[in-house]
Design a protein around this motif. Structure first.
Motif, PDB file in Angstrom:
ATOM      1  N   MET A   1     -49.949 -21.119 -33.586  1.00 46.08           N
ATOM      2  CA  MET A   1     -50.134 -21.428 -34.976  1.00 46.08           C
ATOM      3  C   MET A   1     -49.702 -22.864 -35.300  1.00 46.08           C
ATOM      4  O   MET A   1     -50.324 -23.518 -36.115  1.00 46.08           O
ATOM      5  CB  MET A   1     -49.335 -20.414 -35.809  1.00 46.08           C
ATOM      6  CG  MET A   1     -49.679 -20.455 -37.261  1.00 46.08           C
ATOM      7  SD  MET A   1     -51.367 -19.925 -37.474  1.00 46.08           S
ATOM      8  CE  MET A   1     -51.372 -19.418 -39.121  1.00 46.08           C
ATOM      9  N   LYS A   2     -48.637 -23.325 -34.639  1.00 48.59           N
ATOM     10  CA  LYS A   2     -48.174 -24.702 -34.837  1.00 48.59           C
ATOM     11  C   LYS A   2     -49.239 -25.705 -34.403  1.00 48.59           C
ATOM     12  O   LYS A   2     -49.456 -26.712 -35.064  1.00 48.59           O
ATOM     13  CB  LYS A   2     -46.897 -24.935 -34.023  1.00 48.59           C
ATOM     14  CG  LYS A   2     -45.688 -25.200 -34.833  1.00 48.59           C
ATOM     15  CD  LYS A   2     -44.531 -25.494 -33.924  1.00 48.59           C
ATOM     16  CE  LYS A   2     -43.284 -25.740 -34.732  1.00 48.59           C
ATOM     17  NZ  LYS A   2     -42.134 -26.016 -33.909  1.00 48.59           N
ATOM     18  N   LYS A   3     -49.898 -25.414 -33.276  1.00 46.25           N
ATOM     19  CA  LYS A   3     -50.928 -26.320 -32.761  1.00 46.25           C
ATOM     20  C   LYS A   3     -52.091 -26.423 -33.736  1.00 46.25           C
ATOM     21  O   LYS A   3     -52.640 -27.508 -33.921  1.00 46.25           O
ATOM     22  CB  LYS A   3     -51.415 -25.856 -31.390  1.00 46.25           C
ATOM     23  CG  LYS A   3     -50.415 -26.080 -30.287  1.00 46.25           C
ATOM     24  CD  LYS A   3     -50.987 -25.682 -28.961  1.00 46.25           C
ATOM     25  CE  LYS A   3     -49.936 -25.897 -27.872  1.00 46.25           C
ATOM     26  NZ  LYS A   3     -50.433 -25.565 -26.553  1.00 46.25           N
ATOM     27  N   LEU A   4     -52.464 -25.319 -34.352  1.00 50.03           N
ATOM     28  CA  LEU A   4     -53.553 -25.332 -35.328  1.00 50.03           C
ATOM     29  C   LEU A   4     -53.192 -26.226 -36.513  1.00 50.03           C
ATOM     30  O   LEU A   4     -54.028 -26.996 -36.991  1.00 50.03           O
ATOM     31  CB  LEU A   4     -53.872 -23.910 -35.802  1.00 50.03           C
ATOM     32  CG  LEU A   4     -54.995 -23.800 -36.844  1.00 50.03           C
ATOM     33  CD1 LEU A   4     -56.297 -24.352 -36.272  1.00 50.03           C
ATOM     34  CD2 LEU A   4     -55.163 -22.373 -37.289  1.00 50.03           C
ATOM     35  N   GLY A   5     -51.946 -26.155 -36.967  1.00 44.85           N
ATOM     36  CA  GLY A   5     -51.493 -27.002 -38.069  1.00 44.85           C
ATOM     37  C   GLY A   5     -51.553 -28.478 -37.718  1.00 44.85           C
ATOM     38  O   GLY A   5     -51.968 -29.307 -38.523  1.00 44.85           O
ATOM     39  N   ILE A   6     -51.165 -28.809 -36.488  1.00 45.75           N
ATOM     40  CA  ILE A   6     -51.214 -30.206 -36.037  1.00 45.75           C
ATOM     41  C   ILE A   6     -52.651 -30.684 -35.954  1.00 45.75           C
ATOM     42  O   ILE A   6     -52.983 -31.780 -36.403  1.00 45.75           O
ATOM     43  CB  ILE A   6     -50.488 -30.362 -34.682  1.00 45.75           C
ATOM     44  CG1 ILE A   6     -48.987 -30.124 -34.878  1.00 45.75           C
ATOM     45  CG2 ILE A   6     -50.748 -31.734 -34.080  1.00 45.75           C
ATOM     46  CD1 ILE A   6     -48.201 -30.038 -33.584  1.00 45.75           C
ATOM     47  N   VAL A   7     -53.532 -29.851 -35.402  1.00 46.05           N
ATOM     48  CA  VAL A   7     -54.950 -30.211 -35.289  1.00 46.05           C
ATOM     49  C   VAL A   7     -55.546 -30.423 -36.680  1.00 46.05           C
ATOM     50  O   VAL A   7     -56.270 -31.398 -36.915  1.00 46.05           O
ATOM     51  CB  VAL A   7     -55.731 -29.133 -34.500  1.00 46.05           C
ATOM     52  CG1 VAL A   7     -57.227 -29.355 -34.609  1.00 46.05           C
ATOM     53  CG2 VAL A   7     -55.298 -29.116 -33.050  1.00 46.05           C
ATOM     54  N   MET A   8     -55.233 -29.543 -37.617  1.00 45.43           N
ATOM     55  CA  MET A   8     -55.756 -29.680 -38.983  1.00 45.43           C
ATOM     56  C   MET A   8     -55.240 -30.966 -39.646  1.00 45.43           C
ATOM     57  O   MET A   8     -55.981 -31.640 -40.341  1.00 45.43           O
ATOM     58  CB  MET A   8     -55.379 -28.452 -39.827  1.00 45.43           C
ATOM     59  CG  MET A   8     -56.070 -27.179 -39.385  1.00 45.43           C
ATOM     60  SD  MET A   8     -57.865 -27.305 -39.466  1.00 45.43           S
ATOM     61  CE  MET A   8     -58.113 -27.340 -41.209  1.00 45.43           C
ATOM     62  N   ALA A   9     -53.986 -31.304 -39.401  1.00 47.17           N
ATOM     63  CA  ALA A   9     -53.421 -32.530 -39.971  1.00 47.17           C
ATOM     64  C   ALA A   9     -54.135 -33.759 -39.413  1.00 47.17           C
ATOM     65  O   ALA A   9     -54.457 -34.695 -40.147  1.00 47.17           O
ATOM     66  CB  ALA A   9     -51.926 -32.606 -39.691  1.00 47.17           C
ATOM     67  N   VAL A  10     -54.391 -33.771 -38.111  1.00 39.28           N
ATOM     68  CA  VAL A  10     -55.078 -34.899 -37.469  1.00 39.28           C
ATOM     69  C   VAL A  10     -56.509 -35.007 -37.984  1.00 39.28           C
ATOM     70  O   VAL A  10     -56.983 -36.101 -38.319  1.00 39.28           O
ATOM     71  CB  VAL A  10     -55.031 -34.775 -35.924  1.00 39.28           C
ATOM     72  CG1 VAL A  10     -55.946 -35.790 -35.275  1.00 39.28           C
ATOM     73  CG2 VAL A  10     -53.607 -34.929 -35.425  1.00 39.28           C
ATOM     74  N   VAL A  11     -57.212 -33.895 -38.088  1.00 40.07           N
ATOM     75  CA  VAL A  11     -58.595 -33.899 -38.590  1.00 40.07           C
ATOM     76  C   VAL A  11     -58.625 -34.406 -40.029  1.00 40.07           C
ATOM     77  O   VAL A  11     -59.461 -35.235 -40.393  1.00 40.07           O
ATOM     78  CB  VAL A  11     -59.224 -32.493 -38.476  1.00 40.07           C
ATOM     79  CG1 VAL A  11     -60.532 -32.410 -39.250  1.00 40.07           C
ATOM     80  CG2 VAL A  11     -59.443 -32.123 -37.018  1.00 40.07           C
ATOM     81  N   THR A  12     -57.699 -33.948 -40.851  1.00 43.05           N
ATOM     82  CA  THR A  12     -57.624 -34.395 -42.240  1.00 43.05           C
ATOM     83  C   THR A  12     -57.364 -35.897 -42.312  1.00 43.05           C
ATOM     84  O   THR A  12     -57.982 -36.606 -43.108  1.00 43.05           O
ATOM     85  CB  THR A  12     -56.517 -33.636 -42.997  1.00 43.05           C
ATOM     86  OG1 THR A  12     -56.803 -32.234 -42.935  1.00 43.05           O
ATOM     87  CG2 THR A  12     -56.435 -34.077 -44.440  1.00 43.05           C
ATOM     88  N   MET A  13     -56.475 -36.402 -41.471  1.00 38.93           N
ATOM     89  CA  MET A  13     -56.175 -37.833 -41.453  1.00 38.93           C
ATOM     90  C   MET A  13     -57.430 -38.644 -41.134  1.00 38.93           C
ATOM     91  O   MET A  13     -57.736 -39.623 -41.800  1.00 38.93           O
ATOM     92  CB  MET A  13     -55.085 -38.143 -40.427  1.00 38.93           C
ATOM     93  CG  MET A  13     -54.705 -39.606 -40.382  1.00 38.93           C
ATOM     94  SD  MET A  13     -53.499 -39.988 -39.105  1.00 38.93           S
ATOM     95  CE  MET A  13     -54.499 -39.836 -37.632  1.00 38.93           C
ATOM     96  N   PHE A  14     -58.174 -38.224 -40.109  1.00 35.63           N
ATOM     97  CA  PHE A  14     -59.382 -38.957 -39.747  1.00 35.63           C
ATOM     98  C   PHE A  14     -60.440 -38.874 -40.839  1.00 35.63           C
ATOM     99  O   PHE A  14     -61.170 -39.829 -41.072  1.00 35.63           O
ATOM    100  CB  PHE A  14     -59.938 -38.472 -38.410  1.00 35.63           C
ATOM    101  CG  PHE A  14     -59.233 -39.055 -37.232  1.00 35.63           C
ATOM    102  CD1 PHE A  14     -59.337 -40.403 -36.929  1.00 35.63           C
ATOM    103  CD2 PHE A  14     -58.432 -38.270 -36.425  1.00 35.63           C
ATOM    104  CE1 PHE A  14     -58.675 -40.952 -35.859  1.00 35.63           C
ATOM    105  CE2 PHE A  14     -57.767 -38.805 -35.335  1.00 35.63           C
ATOM    106  CZ  PHE A  14     -57.893 -40.153 -35.055  1.00 35.63           C
ATOM    107  N   MET A  15     -60.516 -37.766 -41.516  1.00 34.85           N
ATOM    108  CA  MET A  15     -61.479 -37.637 -42.607  1.00 34.85           C
ATOM    109  C   MET A  15     -61.124 -38.573 -43.748  1.00 34.85           C
ATOM    110  O   MET A  15     -61.999 -39.201 -44.346  1.00 34.85           O
ATOM    111  CB  MET A  15     -61.537 -36.186 -43.090  1.00 34.85           C
ATOM    112  CG  MET A  15     -62.254 -35.268 -42.125  1.00 34.85           C
ATOM    113  SD  MET A  15     -62.190 -33.540 -42.606  1.00 34.85           S
ATOM    114  CE  MET A  15     -62.984 -33.571 -44.180  1.00 34.85           C
ATOM    115  N   LEU A  16     -59.847 -38.690 -44.064  1.00 32.23           N
ATOM    116  CA  LEU A  16     -59.431 -39.584 -45.141  1.00 32.23           C
ATOM    117  C   LEU A  16     -59.619 -41.044 -44.769  1.00 32.23           C
ATOM    118  O   LEU A  16     -59.939 -41.875 -45.611  1.00 32.23           O
ATOM    119  CB  LEU A  16     -57.973 -39.317 -45.514  1.00 32.23           C
ATOM    120  CG  LEU A  16     -57.705 -37.983 -46.198  1.00 32.23           C
ATOM    121  CD1 LEU A  16     -56.212 -37.780 -46.376  1.00 32.23           C
ATOM    122  CD2 LEU A  16     -58.423 -37.908 -47.533  1.00 32.23           C
TER     123      LEU A  16
END
Length: 103
Positions: A1-16
């Motif tokens: 679950m922690k890895k999913l949160g990190i992946v989502m944070a990275v994806v969000t950063m690149f989108m922004l």
């Protein structure tokens, strides 16, 4: 679950970071030239005047990059066109030039 949160944070950063703007801005490096104004003046041999500003880390900005300064630097009395040139490296160091062409 922690890895999913990190992946989502990275994806969000690149989108922004990839948001569209009216001018192209590169996150790592930008070197571009844009038109500001053009007049119906023209002909003859053209003079070029440049005025430059510098930005350091987005914290300090120095210089006079006004159209008046570029006109003065080029000895221009009648403007043909004005362009804007930007060069930025990682947002740490940037130069901004106003380039005036005229006679």
């Amino acid at each position: 679950m922690k890895k999913l949160g990190i992946v989502m944070a990275v994806v969000t950063m690149f989108m922004l970071l990839g948001c569209a703007t009216i001018i192209p801005i590169g996150t790592l490096y930008t070197e571009a030239k844009f038109p500001i104004i053009a007049t119906s003046n023209g002909g003859g041999s053209a003079k070029i005047g440049v005025a430059q500003c510098t930005s350091i880390m987005g914290l300090v900005a120095l210089g006079d990059c006004s159209i008046a300064a570029a006109k003065k630097n080029g000895g221009i009395k009648k403007i043909y066109n004005v362009d804007w040139k930007v060069k930025s490296i990682l947002g740490i160091y940037g130069t901004y030039d106003v380039v005036v062409t005229g006679e």
